[in-house]
Design a protein around this motif. Structure first.
Motif, mmCIF file in Angstrom:
data_model
loop_
_atom_site.group_PDB
_atom_site.id
_atom_site.type_symbol
_atom_site.label_atom_id
_atom_site.label_comp_id
_atom_site.label_asym_id
_atom_site.label_seq_id
_atom_site.Cartn_x
_atom_site.Cartn_y
_atom_site.Cartn_z
ATOM 1 N N LYS A 1 7.011 -1.472 -5.956
ATOM 2 C CA LYS A 1 7.816 -2.659 -5.653
ATOM 3 C C LYS A 1 8.898 -2.854 -6.706
ATOM 4 C CE LYS A 1 4.573 -5.805 -5.056
ATOM 5 N NZ LYS A 1 3.950 -7.096 -4.699
ATOM 6 N N LEU B 1 10.364 -3.034 0.935
ATOM 7 C CA LEU B 1 9.447 -4.053 0.416
ATOM 8 C C LEU B 1 8.613 -4.691 1.515
ATOM 9 C CD1 LEU B 1 11.791 -5.758 -2.218
ATOM 10 C CD2 LEU B 1 9.811 -4.301 -2.668
ATOM 11 N N SER C 1 4.566 -4.776 1.457
ATOM 12 C CA SER C 1 3.819 -6.033 1.578
ATOM 13 C C SER C 1 2.771 -5.922 2.681
ATOM 14 C CB SER C 1 4.771 -7.192 1.883
ATOM 15 O OG SER C 1 5.648 -7.418 0.797
#
Length: 213
Positions: free
Chosen positions: A5, A18, A22
């Protein structure tokens, strides 16, 4: 997956990953087998993005393993260490095989088969696979962003380092030059003294990584 990240946040281009990262973190505990497809997808996206940008064709039927091999070959990484280069290809091949064997999305399976797969693959296995995938993703991004431009003698792109640019500009005022501007401090440094820009960029990356350990 904090390290990956961090890398994606540093480079504006890769920030689109991202959302998938997630999703991996979200499903790790609830539906761990789903993360297999997300891992494969991210690796393929990284490889295809790199290959597209350096105008290397790969075809619609290229496997994950083939994409990683082609990307490493195009970037000329690890040319002096064939055994190590082969190990990266093997990692991608094993990730792809793991996905083919245990994914609950890519290939339809009965409910009984899905439950069987969940029992066979524990959390430790999933965590190890995700960790391995993360290091491969970081390797590919780092080579392309940091080492490849130096190797071919090209200038890095200012917009690829949004995280650093924002950090560098956070405590500095914009600059006016002869009535033109305003320009950010990082933008001026990039265009006027690229060596100094790269030095500050590398210091930022080192400090950022140390904070994440």
């Amino acid at each position: 997956m904090e390290e990956l990240k961090s890398f994606c946040s540093q480079y504006n281009k890769w920030s689109q990953l991202l959302e998938n990262i997630s999703a991996i973190e979200r499903y790790m505990a609830k539906e761990p087998l789903i993360v297999v497809d997300y891992c494969k997808s991210i690796i393929e996206t990284i490889c295809k993005t790199i290959l597209d940008e350096i105008n290397i064709s790969y075809g619609n039927k290229c496997t994950t393993n083939e994409l990683v091999k082609k990307t490493c070959s195009a970037l000329k990484v690890l040319e002096n260490s064939k055994t190590l280069a082969s190990s990266f290809a093997n990692v991608s091949q094993n990730l792809g095989q793991f996905r083919n064997d245990f994914s609950i999305i890519a290939h339809g399976a009965s409910l009984a088969e899905i439950e069987k797969r969940k029992i066979m693959i524990g959390s430790a296995t999933i965590k190890f696979m995700v960790s391995t995938f993360e290091q491969l993703a970081i390797f590919l991004i780092t080579i392309y962003q940091d080492e490849y431009p130096l190797m071919i003698g090209t200038k890095p792109k200012y917009e690829d380092n949004k995280g650093f640019n924002d950090f560098f500009d956070s405590e500095k005022e914009d600059i006016l030059i002869g009535g033109y501007g305003p320009y950010s401090a990082s933008e001026v440094l990039f265009n006027v003294e690229i060596a100094a820009y790269n030095t500050e960029l590398q210091n930022y990356k080192m400090n950022n990584h140390e904070n994440n350990i």
